[in-house]
Design a protein around this motif. Structure first.
Motif, short mmCIF file in Angstrom:
data_model
loop_
_atom_site.label_atom_id
_atom_site.label_comp_id
_atom_site.label_asym_id
_atom_site.label_seq_id
_atom_site.Cartn_x
_atom_site.Cartn_y
_atom_site.Cartn_z
N THR A 165 -36.23 8.15 3.55
CA THR A 165 -37.02 9.36 3.34
C THR A 165 -36.98 10.19 4.63
N TYR A 166 -37.38 11.43 4.53
CA TYR A 166 -37.46 12.27 5.72
C TYR A 166 -38.42 11.65 6.73
N GLU A 167 -39.52 11.10 6.24
CA GLU A 167 -40.52 10.49 7.12
C GLU A 167 -39.95 9.27 7.85
N GLU A 168 -39.20 8.44 7.13
CA GLU A 168 -38.57 7.28 7.78
C GLU A 168 -37.58 7.74 8.85
N GLN A 169 -36.84 8.80 8.54
CA GLN A 169 -35.88 9.33 9.50
C GLN A 169 -36.59 9.86 10.74
N ASP A 170 -37.69 10.56 10.55
CA ASP A 170 -38.45 11.07 11.69
C ASP A 170 -38.99 9.94 12.56
N ARG A 171 -39.43 8.83 11.93
CA ARG A 171 -39.90 7.68 12.72
C ARG A 171 -38.75 7.09 13.54
N LEU A 172 -37.57 6.97 12.94
CA LEU A 172 -36.41 6.48 13.70
C LEU A 172 -36.06 7.43 14.84
N TYR A 173 -36.13 8.71 14.57
CA TYR A 173 -35.82 9.72 15.58
C TYR A 173 -36.78 9.62 16.78
N GLY A 174 -38.02 9.27 16.51
CA GLY A 174 -39.02 9.17 17.56
C GLY A 174 -38.97 7.88 18.37
N LYS A 175 -38.18 6.90 17.91
CA LYS A 175 -38.09 5.62 18.63
C LYS A 175 -37.43 5.79 19.99
N ARG A 176 -37.83 4.95 20.93
CA ARG A 176 -37.17 4.90 22.23
C ARG A 176 -36.85 3.45 22.52
N PRO A 177 -35.67 3.10 22.94
CA PRO A 177 -34.57 4.03 23.14
C PRO A 177 -34.12 4.63 21.80
N ARG A 178 -33.55 5.81 21.87
CA ARG A 178 -33.16 6.58 20.69
C ARG A 178 -32.12 5.81 19.88
N VAL A 179 -32.37 5.72 18.57
CA VAL A 179 -31.42 5.05 17.67
C VAL A 179 -30.72 6.02 16.74
N THR A 180 -31.17 7.28 16.75
CA THR A 180 -30.52 8.32 15.95
C THR A 180 -30.75 9.67 16.61
N ARG A 181 -29.85 10.59 16.34
CA ARG A 181 -30.00 11.96 16.84
C ARG A 181 -30.45 12.90 15.73
N ALA A 182 -30.69 12.34 14.55
CA ALA A 182 -31.02 13.16 13.38
C ALA A 182 -32.49 13.05 13.01
N LYS A 183 -33.13 14.20 12.85
CA LYS A 183 -34.50 14.25 12.32
C LYS A 183 -34.44 14.19 10.80
N GLY A 184 -35.61 14.09 10.17
CA GLY A 184 -35.67 14.10 8.72
C GLY A 184 -34.98 15.32 8.15
N GLY A 185 -34.12 15.10 7.17
CA GLY A 185 -33.35 16.18 6.55
C GLY A 185 -32.03 16.46 7.23
N GLN A 186 -31.76 15.76 8.34
CA GLN A 186 -30.52 15.98 9.09
C GLN A 186 -29.57 14.79 9.02
N SER A 187 -29.90 13.79 8.23
CA SER A 187 -29.08 12.59 8.13
C SER A 187 -28.55 12.44 6.71
N MET A 188 -27.32 11.98 6.60
CA MET A 188 -26.74 11.72 5.29
C MET A 188 -27.51 10.62 4.56
N HIS A 189 -28.23 9.77 5.31
CA HIS A 189 -29.07 8.74 4.70
C HIS A 189 -30.17 9.38 3.85
N ASN A 190 -30.66 10.55 4.27
CA ASN A 190 -31.74 11.22 3.55
C ASN A 190 -31.33 11.67 2.16
N PHE A 191 -30.03 11.72 1.92
CA PHE A 191 -29.52 12.21 0.64
C PHE A 191 -28.82 11.11 -0.16
#
Length: 124
Positions: A18-44
């Protein structure tokens, strides 16, 4: 992943997010993704991440070079016409595979407006 099964114990560790799950991953440190919610192919629902497991433990290295554990993933992705994350220019993501090279802006627009199906987008 059946094609990889004979080579090692490969498992799909992430598919759709979900976009929310992606945003949580984006907020993790150290960074595990460069994509916010709606910016990842996983979201679709058109991307997946795989990982090699040996004796029940995840193995991530070596991920680059001639001895990369991800060589079979790359070979299978290329054979099937999928996009392999190890070929990305902006980030090296060897466990990632996805269907097509659509922009996330195009996918987000179609997703939020219902203006096109994935099949229609992949044909254009």
């Amino acid at each position: 992943m059946t094609a990889l099964r004979g080579l090692a114990d490969w498992k799909l560790i992430c598919g759709i997010r979900t976009y929310e799950e992606q945003d949580r991953l984006y907020g993790k440190r150290p960074r595990v993704t460069r994509a916010k919610g709606g910016q990842s192919m996983h979201n679709f629902g058109i991307a997946g991440d795989v990982c090699l497991f040996v004796d029940g433990k995840d193995v991530w290295t070596p991920s680059e070079g001639a001895n990369s554990i991800y060589k079979p993933v790359a070979a299978l992705a290329h054979k099937l016409g999928l996009v392999w994350g190890g070929d990305f220019k902006s980030i090296y993501d060897p466990g990632h595979v996805q269907l097509g090279e659509l922009s996330t802006a195009t996918l987000h627009h179609a997703y939020t407006t219902g203006s096109a199906t994935l099949a229609q987008l992949l044909q254009s």
